[in-house]
Scaffold this motif. Structure first.
Motif, PDB file in Angstrom:
ATOM      1  N   SER A 161       0.836  -1.206   0.000  1.00  0.00           N
ATOM      2  CA  SER A 161       0.000   0.000   0.000  1.00  0.00           C
ATOM      3  C   SER A 161       0.870   1.254   0.000  1.00  0.00           C
ATOM      4  N   VAL A 162       1.966   1.204   0.744  1.00  0.00           N
ATOM      5  CA  VAL A 162       2.919   2.324   0.730  1.00  0.00           C
ATOM      6  C   VAL A 162       3.440   2.548  -0.678  1.00  0.00           C
ATOM      7  N   TRP A 163       3.856   1.474  -1.332  1.00  0.00           N
ATOM      8  CA  TRP A 163       4.383   1.592  -2.690  1.00  0.00           C
ATOM      9  C   TRP A 163       3.320   2.088  -3.671  1.00  0.00           C
ATOM     10  N   SER A 164       2.092   1.623  -3.512  1.00  0.00           N
ATOM     11  CA  SER A 164       1.010   2.081  -4.388  1.00  0.00           C
ATOM     12  C   SER A 164       0.807   3.579  -4.243  1.00  0.00           C
ATOM     13  N   GLY A 165       0.869   4.065  -3.000  1.00  0.00           N
ATOM     14  CA  GLY A 165       0.747   5.499  -2.781  1.00  0.00           C
ATOM     15  C   GLY A 165       1.885   6.277  -3.408  1.00  0.00           C
ATOM     16  N   LEU A 166       3.094   5.786  -3.232  1.00  0.00           N
ATOM     17  CA  LEU A 166       4.263   6.468  -3.807  1.00  0.00           C
ATOM     18  C   LEU A 166       4.211   6.461  -5.332  1.00  0.00           C
ATOM     19  N   ASN A 167       3.725   5.379  -5.917  1.00  0.00           N
ATOM     20  CA  ASN A 167       3.627   5.303  -7.380  1.00  0.00           C
ATOM     21  C   ASN A 167       2.698   6.359  -7.948  1.00  0.00           C
ATOM     22  N   SER A 168       1.781   6.860  -7.120  1.00  0.00           N
ATOM     23  CA  SER A 168       0.787   7.820  -7.585  1.00  0.00           C
ATOM     24  C   SER A 168       1.143   9.265  -7.245  1.00  0.00           C
ATOM     25  N   LEU A 169       2.279   9.458  -6.586  1.00  0.00           N
ATOM     26  CA  LEU A 169       2.686  10.807  -6.204  1.00  0.00           C
ATOM     27  C   LEU A 169       3.101  11.639  -7.416  1.00  0.00           C
ATOM     28  N   SER A 170       2.833  12.924  -7.332  1.00  0.00           N
ATOM     29  CA  SER A 170       3.410  13.838  -8.305  1.00  0.00           C
ATOM     30  C   SER A 170       4.863  14.082  -7.913  1.00  0.00           C
ATOM     31  N   ASN A 171       5.561  14.854  -8.704  1.00  0.00           N
ATOM     32  CA  ASN A 171       6.961  15.141  -8.405  1.00  0.00           C
ATOM     33  C   ASN A 171       7.140  16.433  -7.625  1.00  0.00           C
ATOM     34  N   ASN A 172       6.043  17.006  -7.163  1.00  0.00           N
ATOM     35  CA  ASN A 172       6.121  18.329  -6.556  1.00  0.00           C
ATOM     36  C   ASN A 172       6.465  18.312  -5.071  1.00  0.00           C
ATOM     37  N   GLY A 204       6.689  -5.360   8.421  1.00  0.00           N
ATOM     38  CA  GLY A 204       6.657  -4.221   9.329  1.00  0.00           C
ATOM     39  C   GLY A 204       6.202  -2.912   8.742  1.00  0.00           C
ATOM     40  N   GLY A 205       5.909  -2.867   7.451  1.00  0.00           N
ATOM     41  CA  GLY A 205       5.513  -1.604   6.838  1.00  0.00           C
ATOM     42  C   GLY A 205       6.608  -0.556   6.964  1.00  0.00           C
ATOM     43  N   LEU A 206       6.215   0.689   7.161  1.00  0.00           N
ATOM     44  CA  LEU A 206       7.199   1.763   7.272  1.00  0.00           C
ATOM     45  C   LEU A 206       7.994   1.703   8.571  1.00  0.00           C
ATOM     46  N   ARG A 207       7.532   0.912   9.545  1.00  0.00           N
ATOM     47  CA  ARG A 207       8.337   0.729  10.755  1.00  0.00           C
ATOM     48  C   ARG A 207       9.711   0.174  10.405  1.00  0.00           C
ATOM     49  N   THR A 208       9.768  -0.570   9.288  1.00  0.00           N
ATOM     50  CA  THR A 208      11.036  -1.140   8.855  1.00  0.00           C
ATOM     51  C   THR A 208      12.025  -0.042   8.488  1.00  0.00           C
ATOM     52  N   LEU A 209      11.524   1.049   7.916  1.00  0.00           N
ATOM     53  CA  LEU A 209      12.402   2.176   7.581  1.00  0.00           C
ATOM     54  C   LEU A 209      13.002   2.772   8.846  1.00  0.00           C
ATOM     55  N   LEU A 210      12.163   2.916   9.884  1.00  0.00           N
ATOM     56  CA  LEU A 210      12.626   3.494  11.135  1.00  0.00           C
ATOM     57  C   LEU A 210      13.659   2.605  11.815  1.00  0.00           C
ATOM     58  N   SER A 211      13.429   1.300  11.785  1.00  0.00           N
ATOM     59  CA  SER A 211      14.361   0.388  12.447  1.00  0.00           C
ATOM     60  C   SER A 211      15.646   0.197  11.649  1.00  0.00           C
ATOM     61  N   LYS A 212      15.563   0.322  10.339  1.00  0.00           N
ATOM     62  CA  LYS A 212      16.738   0.118   9.495  1.00  0.00           C
ATOM     63  C   LYS A 212      17.646   1.331   9.493  1.00  0.00           C
ATOM     64  N   TYR A 213      17.041   2.527   9.590  1.00  0.00           N
ATOM     65  CA  TYR A 213      17.827   3.764   9.542  1.00  0.00           C
ATOM     66  C   TYR A 213      17.493   4.649  10.750  1.00  0.00           C
ATOM     67  N   PRO A 214      17.757   4.194  11.957  1.00  0.00           N
ATOM     68  CA  PRO A 214      17.381   4.972  13.142  1.00  0.00           C
ATOM     69  C   PRO A 214      18.062   6.332  13.207  1.00  0.00           C
ATOM     70  N   GLU A 215      19.219   6.454  12.583  1.00  0.00           N
ATOM     71  CA  GLU A 215      19.938   7.729  12.617  1.00  0.00           C
ATOM     72  C   GLU A 215      19.231   8.815  11.810  1.00  0.00           C
TER      73      GLU A 215
END
Length: 205
Positions: A85-96, A159-170
């Motif tokens: 679902s995250v990827w589907s949302g990003l695929n539909s984003l404009s570039n602005n 984990g959804g976007l939680r994976t981003l937080l755990s992978k790149y905590p810095e």
């Protein structure tokens, strides 16, 4: 500019009704979230609503809205996890948009002022990934700088976007807010009944 992505591709509650269309205030759970985002002074680009298995039941809700920022996206792979679902949302984003605000379609207790406070903080402090906390407990929404999009596409697991937080905590900035709603989602019919009663109509700006 900030875009909002609402991840509303969750399953129905046990009684078979999509939780997103359950009554909430004078509208529905999902609509109450979208209305707040439409009123958020920092969401100036687009509001993408990612729907899944209940697409046919939910999409009619939005026929009455004329806000040009609204965009409905169907995620046919929602059963493979939240990241689809995250990827589907990003695929539909404009570039602005410089930032993307991700929130869930079953968290109607988040206040408008919380969306505004977090968006303002992210812009002012040039955060990379911003997550709110309430009494030290992390919640939603997440606000992510566009520079993180390539890394989000590389994430895997449940984990959804939680994976981003755990992978790149810095890269993560935590910001304490006075809003318990950032930690409350509706997973069961019991949850719905409890929080519906607690809802005091305090979602004004």
């Amino acid at each position: 500019m900030i875009s909002a992505v609402v991840l509303a591709a969750g399953e129905s509650l046990r009684m078979g009704t999509p939780k997103q269309i359950l009554p909430w205030e004078n509208t529905t759970v999902l609509e109450s979230i979208i209305i707040k985002l439409m009123k958020c002074q920092y969401i100036d680009d687009e509001i993408i609503i990612v729907l899944g298995g209940n697409f046919e039941n939910i999409i009619p809700l939005f026929s009455k809205y004329e806000d040009h920022r609204l965009k409905i996206v169907k995620n046919n792979n929602f059963q493979k996890g939240m990241l689809t679902s995250v990827w589907s949302g990003l695929n539909s984003l404009s570039n602005n948009s410089e930032y993307i605000l991700f929130t869930l379609g079953d968290m109607p207790l988040i206040k408008i002022e919380t969306f505004n406070t977090l968006a303002s903080f992210a812009i002012k402090n040039k955060t990379i990934v911003l997550a709110p906390t309430y009494h030290g407990k992390r919640g939603h929404p997440l606000i992510v700088h566009k520079s993180q999009i390539p890394d989000i596409y590389q994430l895997s697991g449940p984990g959804g976007l939680r994976t981003l937080l755990s992978k790149y905590p810095e890269r993560v900035t935590l910001h304490e807010v006075h809003d318990e709603g950032i930690t409350i989602d509706i997973d069961t019919f019991e949850d719905y009944n409890i929080y519906l009663k607690k809802q005091k109509g305090d979602d004004s700006e």
